[in-house]
Write an enzyme that holds these catalytic residues in place. Structure first.
Site, PDB file in Angstrom:
ATOM      1  N   ARG A 290      -2.921 -11.523   4.100  1.00 48.43           N
ATOM      2  CA  ARG A 290      -4.258 -11.182   3.596  1.00 48.43           C
ATOM      3  C   ARG A 290      -4.413 -11.698   2.167  1.00 48.43           C
ATOM      4  O   ARG A 290      -3.528 -11.536   1.338  1.00 48.43           O
ATOM      5  CB  ARG A 290      -4.481  -9.653   3.555  1.00 48.43           C
ATOM      6  CG  ARG A 290      -4.576  -8.885   4.862  1.00 48.43           C
ATOM      7  CD  ARG A 290      -5.716  -9.224   5.799  1.00 48.43           C
ATOM      8  NE  ARG A 290      -6.983  -9.673   5.240  1.00 48.43           N
ATOM      9  CZ  ARG A 290      -7.961  -8.906   4.745  1.00 48.43           C
ATOM     10  NH1 ARG A 290      -7.815  -7.612   4.686  1.00 48.43           N
ATOM     11  NH2 ARG A 290      -9.090  -9.429   4.297  1.00 48.43           N
TER      12      ARG A 290
ATOM     13  N   TYR B 247      -0.569  -9.572   0.969  1.00 49.13           N
ATOM     14  CA  TYR B 247       0.448  -8.951   1.825  1.00 49.13           C
ATOM     15  C   TYR B 247       0.382  -9.533   3.231  1.00 49.13           C
ATOM     16  O   TYR B 247      -0.676  -9.974   3.685  1.00 49.13           O
ATOM     17  CB  TYR B 247       0.303  -7.421   1.840  1.00 49.13           C
ATOM     18  CG  TYR B 247      -1.022  -6.885   2.344  1.00 49.13           C
ATOM     19  CD1 TYR B 247      -1.252  -6.690   3.704  1.00 49.13           C
ATOM     20  CD2 TYR B 247      -2.041  -6.547   1.451  1.00 49.13           C
ATOM     21  CE1 TYR B 247      -2.455  -6.180   4.161  1.00 49.13           C
ATOM     22  CE2 TYR B 247      -3.251  -6.036   1.900  1.00 49.13           C
ATOM     23  CZ  TYR B 247      -3.456  -5.860   3.257  1.00 49.13           C
ATOM     24  OH  TYR B 247      -4.644  -5.361   3.706  1.00 49.13           O
TER      25      TYR B 247
ATOM     26  N   HIS C  68      -7.279  -8.546  -2.324  1.00 49.53           N
ATOM     27  CA  HIS C  68      -8.583  -7.910  -2.121  1.00 49.53           C
ATOM     28  C   HIS C  68      -8.560  -6.452  -2.534  1.00 49.53           C
ATOM     29  O   HIS C  68      -7.502  -5.821  -2.577  1.00 49.53           O
ATOM     30  CB  HIS C  68      -9.027  -8.014  -0.649  1.00 49.53           C
ATOM     31  CG  HIS C  68      -8.102  -7.310   0.296  1.00 49.53           C
ATOM     32  ND1 HIS C  68      -6.944  -7.884   0.767  1.00 49.53           N
ATOM     33  CD2 HIS C  68      -8.140  -6.071   0.832  1.00 49.53           C
ATOM     34  CE1 HIS C  68      -6.320  -7.033   1.561  1.00 49.53           C
ATOM     35  NE2 HIS C  68      -7.019  -5.909   1.614  1.00 49.53           N
TER      36      HIS C  68
ATOM     37  N   TYR D  52       0.853  -1.186   0.000  1.00 48.67           N
ATOM     38  CA  TYR D  52       0.000   0.000   0.000  1.00 48.67           C
ATOM     39  C   TYR D  52       0.886   1.231   0.000  1.00 48.67           C
ATOM     40  O   TYR D  52       1.946   1.243   0.633  1.00 48.67           O
ATOM     41  CB  TYR D  52      -0.874   0.050   1.256  1.00 48.67           C
ATOM     42  CG  TYR D  52      -2.045  -0.884   1.237  1.00 48.67           C
ATOM     43  CD1 TYR D  52      -3.264  -0.483   0.716  1.00 48.67           C
ATOM     44  CD2 TYR D  52      -1.940  -2.173   1.755  1.00 48.67           C
ATOM     45  CE1 TYR D  52      -4.361  -1.331   0.715  1.00 48.67           C
ATOM     46  CE2 TYR D  52      -3.024  -3.032   1.754  1.00 48.67           C
ATOM     47  CZ  TYR D  52      -4.230  -2.602   1.230  1.00 48.67           C
ATOM     48  OH  TYR D  52      -5.310  -3.441   1.228  1.00 48.67           O
TER      49      TYR D  52
HETATM   50 FE   LIG Z   1      -6.288  -4.242   2.664  1.00 50.91          FE
END
Ligand SMILES: [Fe+2]
Lengths: 235, 195
Positions: free
Chosen positions: A156, A146, A159, A107
């Site tokens: 995760r 990630y 998504h 991110y």
């Molecule tokens: Fe996320």
């Protein structure tokens, strides 16, 4: 059916509970006391209205809206679907916002410490309004998985985060869209915190129809917001 | 008939998508902490508070949204039969990650009462990592004791919990300040509504 017809309640057989011990952050953050019932009033029947003036021309295309010196790396995808209410009616002209990791699972957010590369041509945020049939469409890059600190070796699943308003404050929804066949779904306490019967609604469907030849894979993801109840509010 | 799409947490990384200008990202924001920048109809006020977890720590990755009527109690939405003040949209959104004390701050006007049996209030929607479904609450005002006593929503709240919904006014010379801390857990857990 009017603007003053209250909405059906949040369906707690569909939404995750506040406290879900496998998702460790819920322990100190989940409200513990029961929610207090609220009679419908104008405060929840109304909500912010957004128009095209809230949008930039490339907001829906994450492969272009932050490109500086070329295209972002990764697998180009199209994500599209309809926003509907519980009666199957389209929710037109409503704002859909998305944000996601880049292809490497990173991110742009300053707090993200995952040692995967940032992409100078990718922000990972977009938004659009649904059309009169409730349709939205984004062009983006498939986000990477990630790691996170919930438990040892926690990852995760791929998504995309979604935020929707719908016609009122009562229809507000923040959710996540997952990808079909992801082996991490079975191990993810956020996805697994969702009632079992409702989990599949969070997984997009690969669509050859949406897929554009020589260009991008397509995924379909419909989103269902709360519908109107039977009786309009008095007064 | 289709069923509701489940909620999922907003997670820790929403800022560049949902509150980008506040956090310094190169993307425009659809809303921020300033709902009213100049004196319009209604009293200019400032609302600030923190989101406190079960250990009493201020949450640094919450997103707080507010939705309110204008100074005359009108919502900028077609369901409100009264025409609203077109200059006042009534929606704000901030994250708690940029203030050193992790406060959320809204510059706005004090809303008027939006209907019979409704004291002036601001509707608040809370999102954070660790909160799988968003939470709704309301901010009422400490200097509206009479209206608060006649408010149907407050009346339905157990008496000993009502104080969690009332922001305390401080007049310190400048813009009046209302302080509204949100407690996620504990004896003084904020009342959240089943909206
Ligand atoms: Fe996320």
């Amino acid at each position: 059916m009017s603007d003053r017809t209250p909405f059906k309640p949040r369906d707690w057989d569909s939404h995750p509970p506040y406290l879900y011990p496998d998702y460790k952050s819920t322990a100190l953050r989940a409200p513990r006391k029961p929610l207090v019932p609220l009679a419908p009033s104008l405060s929840e029947l109304t909500g912010p209205v957004f128009g095209h003036d809230s949008l930039g021309p490339l907001d829906h295309d994450l492969t272009r809206n932050a490109a500086k010196e070329g295209e972002p790396l990764g697998e180009r995808i199209i994500v599209t679907g309809r926003v509907l209410d519980e009666d199957g009616r389209p929710v037109p002209q409503t704002l859909v916002e998305i944000w996601q990791a880049n292809a490497a699972g990173r991110y742009l957010h300053k707090v993200d410490q995952h040692p995967a590369p940032l992409d100078p041509n990718f922000l990972g945020a977009g938004r659009c309004l649904t059309d009169d049939a409730g349709r939205y469409r984004f062009v983006t890059i498939k986000p990477g998985a990630y790691p996170w600190g919930n438990h040892p070796n926690a990852w995760r699943p791929n998504h995309i985060h979604f935020s929707l308003f719908g016609p009122s404050l009562a229809t507000r929804l923040v959710t996540q869209m997952y990808f079909p066949g992801d082996p991490l779904l079975a191990l993810d306490p956020i996805f697994q915190g969702t009632p079992a019967a409702a989990r599949d609604r969070l997984i997009a469907a690969f669509s050859l129809e949406v897929t554009e030849p020589e260009w991008a894979l397509g995924y379909g993801f419909d989103i269902v917001l709360r519908g109107r109840a039977a009786t309009p509010m008095e007064g | 008939m289709p069923k509701q799409t489940p909620s999922q947490t907003v997670g820790p990384y929403f800022a560049y998508g949902l509150t980008p200008e506040q956090y310094g990202y190169a993307f425009s924001s659809i809303a921020g902490g300033v709902l009213a920048a100049e004196a319009g109809d209604g009293e200019r006020i400032r609302i600030e508070g923190r989101v406190l977890d079960g250990a009493g720590a201020a949450v640094s990755d919450a997103m707080v949204e507010v939705w309110q009527a204008d100074g005359q109690g009108r919502y900028a939405h077609p369901a409100d039969p009264r025409s609203s003040n077109a200059r006042f949209r009534g929606f704000g959104r901030v994250g708690t990650g940029t203030d050193p004390e992790h406060r959320f701050v809204f510059e706005t006007v004090k809303p008027g009462a939006s209907g019979e049996g409704q004291a002036p209030h601001v509707n608040l929607v809370l999102f954070l990592r660790g909160l799988l479904s968003h939470a709704y609450t309301r901010i009422y005002f400490s200097d509206e004791a009479e209206a608060n006593a006649a408010d149907a929503v407050l009346a339905a709240v157990p008496a000993e919990r009502r104080a969690t919904l009332i922001a305390a006014r401080a007049d310190t010379g400048g813009t009046p300040l209302y302080r509204f801390d949100i407690r996620l857990q504990g004896d003084r857990e904020t009342v959240f509504f089943d909206v």
